[in-house]
Write a protein that holds these residues in place. Structure first.
Motif, PDB file in Angstrom:
ATOM      1  N   VAL A   1      13.939  51.525-111.362  1.00 53.47           N
ATOM      2  CA  VAL A   1      15.077  52.182-110.717  1.00 53.47           C
ATOM      3  C   VAL A   1      14.653  52.931-109.455  1.00 53.47           C
ATOM      4  O   VAL A   1      15.353  52.909-108.438  1.00 53.47           O
ATOM      5  CB  VAL A   1      15.774  53.133-111.713  1.00 53.47           C
ATOM      6  CG1 VAL A   1      16.850  53.957-111.016  1.00 53.47           C
ATOM      7  CG2 VAL A   1      16.382  52.331-112.855  1.00 53.47           C
TER       8      VAL A   1
ATOM      9  N   ALA B   1      24.593  50.283-114.036  1.00 49.71           N
ATOM     10  CA  ALA B   1      23.764  49.618-115.043  1.00 49.71           C
ATOM     11  C   ALA B   1      22.629  50.489-115.572  1.00 49.71           C
ATOM     12  O   ALA B   1      22.244  50.361-116.737  1.00 49.71           O
ATOM     13  CB  ALA B   1      23.180  48.325-114.460  1.00 49.71           C
ATOM     14  N   TRP B   2      22.074  51.357-114.728  1.00 44.83           N
ATOM     15  CA  TRP B   2      20.890  52.123-115.115  1.00 44.83           C
ATOM     16  C   TRP B   2      21.088  53.604-114.815  1.00 44.83           C
ATOM     17  O   TRP B   2      21.655  53.963-113.794  1.00 44.83           O
ATOM     18  CB  TRP B   2      19.655  51.638-114.345  1.00 44.83           C
ATOM     19  CG  TRP B   2      19.264  50.225-114.613  1.00 44.83           C
ATOM     20  CD1 TRP B   2      19.603  49.126-113.876  1.00 44.83           C
ATOM     21  CD2 TRP B   2      18.463  49.749-115.689  1.00 44.83           C
ATOM     22  NE1 TRP B   2      19.059  47.996-114.423  1.00 44.83           N
ATOM     23  CE2 TRP B   2      18.350  48.348-115.544  1.00 44.83           C
ATOM     24  CE3 TRP B   2      17.827  50.370-116.763  1.00 44.83           C
ATOM     25  CZ2 TRP B   2      17.627  47.558-116.427  1.00 44.83           C
ATOM     26  CZ3 TRP B   2      17.102  49.578-117.647  1.00 44.83           C
ATOM     27  CH2 TRP B   2      17.008  48.195-117.476  1.00 44.83           C
ATOM     28  N   ARG B   3      20.568  54.436-115.688  1.00 38.92           N
ATOM     29  CA  ARG B   3      20.583  55.871-115.423  1.00 38.92           C
ATOM     30  C   ARG B   3      19.490  56.215-114.421  1.00 38.92           C
ATOM     31  O   ARG B   3      18.421  55.618-114.417  1.00 38.92           O
ATOM     32  CB  ARG B   3      20.350  56.654-116.716  1.00 38.92           C
ATOM     33  CG  ARG B   3      21.503  56.564-117.707  1.00 38.92           C
ATOM     34  CD  ARG B   3      21.255  57.454-118.905  1.00 38.92           C
ATOM     35  NE  ARG B   3      22.355  57.410-119.854  1.00 38.92           N
ATOM     36  CZ  ARG B   3      22.402  58.115-120.973  1.00 38.92           C
ATOM     37  NH1 ARG B   3      21.385  58.920-121.281  1.00 38.92           N
ATOM     38  NH2 ARG B   3      23.440  58.027-121.782  1.00 38.92           N
TER      39      ARG B   3
ATOM     40  N   ASP C   1      14.396  44.855-111.388  1.00 38.21           N
ATOM     41  CA  ASP C   1      15.102  45.126-112.642  1.00 38.21           C
ATOM     42  C   ASP C   1      15.154  46.619-112.970  1.00 38.21           C
ATOM     43  O   ASP C   1      15.887  47.366-112.349  1.00 38.21           O
ATOM     44  CB  ASP C   1      14.461  44.325-113.776  1.00 38.21           C
ATOM     45  CG  ASP C   1      15.360  44.233-115.002  1.00 38.21           C
ATOM     46  OD1 ASP C   1      16.594  44.307-114.834  1.00 38.21           O
ATOM     47  OD2 ASP C   1      14.838  44.099-116.119  1.00 38.21           O
ATOM     48  N   ASP C   2      14.343  47.079-113.948  1.00 39.66           N
ATOM     49  CA  ASP C   2      14.441  48.470-114.393  1.00 39.66           C
ATOM     50  C   ASP C   2      13.563  49.428-113.589  1.00 39.66           C
ATOM     51  O   ASP C   2      13.441  50.600-113.961  1.00 39.66           O
ATOM     52  CB  ASP C   2      14.113  48.584-115.881  1.00 39.66           C
ATOM     53  CG  ASP C   2      12.688  48.154-116.208  1.00 39.66           C
ATOM     54  OD1 ASP C   2      12.012  47.595-115.311  1.00 39.66           O
ATOM     55  OD2 ASP C   2      12.253  48.361-117.357  1.00 39.66           O
TER      56      ASP C   2
ATOM     57  N   ARG D   1      20.698  43.375-117.483  1.00 37.63           N
ATOM     58  CA  ARG D   1      21.906  44.181-117.581  1.00 37.63           C
ATOM     59  C   ARG D   1      23.127  43.447-117.021  1.00 37.63           C
ATOM     60  O   ARG D   1      24.163  44.031-116.812  1.00 37.63           O
ATOM     61  CB  ARG D   1      21.719  45.500-116.830  1.00 37.63           C
ATOM     62  CG  ARG D   1      20.704  46.438-117.492  1.00 37.63           C
ATOM     63  CD  ARG D   1      21.135  46.821-118.902  1.00 37.63           C
ATOM     64  NE  ARG D   1      20.222  47.742-119.524  1.00 37.63           N
ATOM     65  CZ  ARG D   1      20.381  49.067-119.535  1.00 37.63           C
ATOM     66  NH1 ARG D   1      21.413  49.611-118.950  1.00 37.63           N
ATOM     67  NH2 ARG D   1      19.510  49.841-120.131  1.00 37.63           N
TER      68      ARG D   1
END
Length: 258
Positions: free
Chosen positions: A121, A153-155, A118-119, A77
């Motif tokens: 979250v 960047a992330w929800r 990373d993802d 991202r």
């Protein structure tokens, strides 16, 4: 993986985890957040024993070893961080811990770890929340900035994280409070959990409502903009005061438009 779990010092274990995150993030343990949080607490603790008597003092004129070069890593991202090499991390952390000082690479190691997560979250949010509760202000400044990058960047469910960022507004360290206000300014409606903290800082620091610069028109302070972007009526006194200035703040119209 063995170094991450068996290294004799918390700094070395953190460096190993960061390197694992950089090279093989899928190999990170599922309990990485409590592990890293525990390592950070250990690193903040004073050393249990001092160096034995009779050790030779450090020669101030001795040749210093240059730190290892730092490479750049980037998440999918676009969150970019510095990634020091493992050899450099180990040398620096070992030297600092032996001297009883905090590790200078800790912030870079944590950024590298976030790149690897990373993802994930939930893990990143929990790790940042722990960092924002740290007694180390430098660690909290870094966590504030990384929180802004993660949220943009992330929800995810960020209410607790945003509230912890807002809690930094009352800290007497100006760099920490400023970093928090700038991050909240960029979050718009997501900054709602920090609304009370923003309002308290606004009321406490009327001198920061309008910022003047050596050149160019004045601008609204980040706390004013953050609260105004929430549509919070507690921003109105600051906006009214800005209207009374001899030169109107260049961004006042955008704030009033909220």
């Amino acid at each position: 993986g063995r170094l991450a779990s068996r290294a004799p010092s918390p700094g070395l274990r953190l460096a190993a985890l960061a390197q694992l995150a950089r090279c093989s993030p899928d190999g990170l343990p599922g309990d990485v957040v409590p592990v890293v949080s525990g390592l950070l607490r250990e690193m903040r603790s004073p050393p249990e024993a001092s160096a034995p008597e009779g050790d030779e003092p450090v020669d101030p004129d001795a040749e210093q070893v240059d730190p290892e070069p730092v490479a750049a890593a980037e998440t999918c991202r676009g969150e970019q961080v510095a990634t020091p090499t493992l050899v450099g991390q180990l040398r620096s952390l070992s030297a600092q811990e032996n001297a009883g000082r905090g590790a200078p690479w800790a912030a870079d190691l944590l950024r590298t770890l976030h790149v690897g997560l990373d993802d994930r979250v939930g893990d990143r949010t929990a790790l940042l929340a722990d960092q924002l509760r740290s007694p180390d202000r430098r660690q909290r400044i870094d966590a504030v900035r990384m929180s802004g990058g993660l949220i943009r960047a992330w929800r995810g469910p960020y209410e607790e994280l945003v509230a912890l960022v807002g809690a930094q507004l009352s800290d007497p360290e100006p760099r920490l409070a400023e970093a928090a206000s700038h991050v909240l300014e960029e979050l718009f409606g997501l900054a709602a959990p920090a609304a009370d903290a923003l309002a308290a800082r606004l009321a406490d620091r009327p001198g920061d409502w309008v910022k003047s610069w050596p050149s160019g028109p004045p601008g609204l302070g980040s706390t004013v903009k953050a609260l105004a972007r929430l549509g919070d009526a507690r921003a109105l006194p600051a906006l009214a005061a800005a209207l009374e200035q001899p030169q109107v703040a260049h961004d006042l119209g955008f704030a009033v438009g909220r």
